[in-house]
Write an enzyme that holds these catalytic residues in place. Structure first.
Site, mmCIF file in Angstrom:
data_model
loop_
_atom_site.group_PDB
_atom_site.id
_atom_site.type_symbol
_atom_site.label_atom_id
_atom_site.label_comp_id
_atom_site.label_asym_id
_atom_site.label_seq_id
_atom_site.Cartn_x
_atom_site.Cartn_y
_atom_site.Cartn_z
ATOM 1 N N SER A 266 0.798 -1.238 0.000
ATOM 2 C CA SER A 266 0.000 0.000 0.000
ATOM 3 C C SER A 266 0.822 1.276 0.000
ATOM 4 C CB SER A 266 -0.940 0.019 1.205
ATOM 5 O OG SER A 266 -2.025 -0.832 0.978
ATOM 6 N N LYS B 192 0.337 3.440 -2.888
ATOM 7 C CA LYS B 192 -0.843 4.321 -3.025
ATOM 8 C C LYS B 192 -0.443 5.797 -2.981
ATOM 9 C CE LYS B 192 -4.337 1.070 -1.211
ATOM 10 N NZ LYS B 192 -3.759 -0.212 -0.857
ATOM 11 N N TYR C 95 -3.412 -2.292 -10.134
ATOM 12 C CA TYR C 95 -3.312 -2.185 -8.672
ATOM 13 C C TYR C 95 -2.356 -3.240 -8.110
ATOM 14 C CZ TYR C 95 -4.786 -2.431 -3.814
ATOM 15 O OH TYR C 95 -4.786 -2.457 -2.443
ATOM 16 N N TYR D 214 -4.502 4.116 8.020
ATOM 17 C CA TYR D 214 -5.858 3.553 8.151
ATOM 18 C C TYR D 214 -6.496 3.896 9.487
ATOM 19 C CZ TYR D 214 -3.550 1.149 4.417
ATOM 20 O OH TYR D 214 -2.825 0.891 3.305
ATOM 21 N N VAL E 234 1.297 -3.627 3.785
ATOM 22 C CA VAL E 234 1.012 -4.860 4.505
ATOM 23 C C VAL E 234 2.211 -5.839 4.513
ATOM 24 C CG1 VAL E 234 -0.035 -6.236 2.660
ATOM 25 C CG2 VAL E 234 -1.034 -6.271 4.936
#
Ligand code: DON
Length: 314
Positions: A68, A71, A198, A250, A268
């Protein structure tokens, strides 16, 4: 940072001693089967100052999938498109929000409730929308993300094919998010194409040192200090950093702001990047995660580091 800043090498050694054992209480991600093979004892911290000075401890030259953390860089690419073309910023911010989600990064519930508009670009649904926007503006969106990272890291990079293939076989939840987005009319390209892009960006392999270098431009008003290349305007660099601070970790973003006080983004596979505006880019890596999907030892390390080096921006 204060003038009487303690010796950084000494601080890193102390931080590593405290943070390393915390990994024992975490769990390596296994919902992407290839990530389950990660060595839980890996641990590294890399700090790269704007003048190029590097401080590091541990496994900072071992590549791991950025997951991630990618991102942030796809958002940067989308922001570049927004700077270059009228209407892209409006499109972007009408399709994805800028509020912390308070929910897990792969939650479906909020997306359904909020009628297909993801809370922010750092959760999976938001990143899928960003990738969809990029499809409309890049000839080869997966290549563009890789090239941006290569430019910023100053190195050739590759995709970890085992991890990519493994994630393709474990896409149920992301596919559900993409289908929900499409159903709400918030995906304009084929679900499979967006998911391919992705998964490709999540599987890019980088070292903690390369990531600390790559994120540095956000600490330098949008200019890559290694080359002097402007990546984003000052205003947009500040906005990406703001989204990292409020949404990058998050449903632990409040906890990170409280205990670390820096714009951060986790992945992750156990990496967390951060910036200290006008000072440095940094990255910590330790694969075992807490229940919010953030590296447990990484989180401890950032807290200890921020305290010792007086890094918090708040
Ligand atoms: O989509 C996923 O679930 C992963 N490829 C990335 C998630 C992730 O890194 C969340 N970070 N902590």
């Amino acid at each position: 940072m204060t003038a009487d800043r303690p010796d950084v090498t000494e601080a890193l050694a102390e931080v590593a001693d405290i943070a390393r054992p915390a990994a024992a209480d975490g769990t390596v991600a296994s919902y992407i089967p290839a990530l389950a093979h990660a060595d839980p004892s890996r641990f590294g911290i890399a700090l790269v100052d704007l003048d190029g000075t590097e401080h590091a401890i541990g496994d900072v030259d071992v590549p791991f999938p950025i997951q991630s953390i990618s991102k942030v860089f796809s958002l940067v690419l989308a922001m570049q498109k927004a700077e270059a073309h009228d209407g892209v910023a409006e499109e972007l911010w009408s399709r994805v929000g800028r509020e912390p989600s308070g929910d897990p990064y792969n939650s479906l519930v909020q997306l359904e409730r909020e009628r297909g508009i993801p809370r922010n670009p750092m959760i999976n649904a938001g990143a899928l929308v960003i990738d969809d926007v990029l499809f409309g503006h890049c000839d080869d969106a997966p290549r563009a993300t890789l090239e941006l990272l290569e430019l910023l890291a100053g190195d050739r990079l590759s995709v970890d094919e085992d991890v990519r293939r493994s994630e393709v076989g474990a896409l149920h939840r992301n596919r559900a998010l993409a289908n929900l987005l499409a159903d709400f009319g918030n995906l304009h390209h084929a679900v499979d194409d967006v998911l391919d892009n992705y998964v490709h960006e999540c599987a890019i392999a980088m070292t903690a040192r390369q990531l600390a270098r790559a994120i540095r431009f956000l600490a330098n008003d949008g200019i890559d200090p290694a080359t002097g290349t402007r990546i984003l305007s000052r205003e947009l660099a500040r906005r990406v950093a703001a989204i990292m601070l409020t949404c990058g970790t998050y449903d632990a973003a409040g906890e990170f702001a409280f205990n670390v006080g820096l714009p951060c983004k986790s992945g992750v596979a156990g990496g967390i990047v951060g910036i200290v505006p006008r000072h440095m880019g940094l990255c910590v890596w330790s694969p075992p995660l807490d229940r919010t999907g953030n590296s447990l030892a990484g989180r401890v390390a950032l807290h200890e580091l921020a305290e010792r080096l007086d890094l918090s921006i708040v």
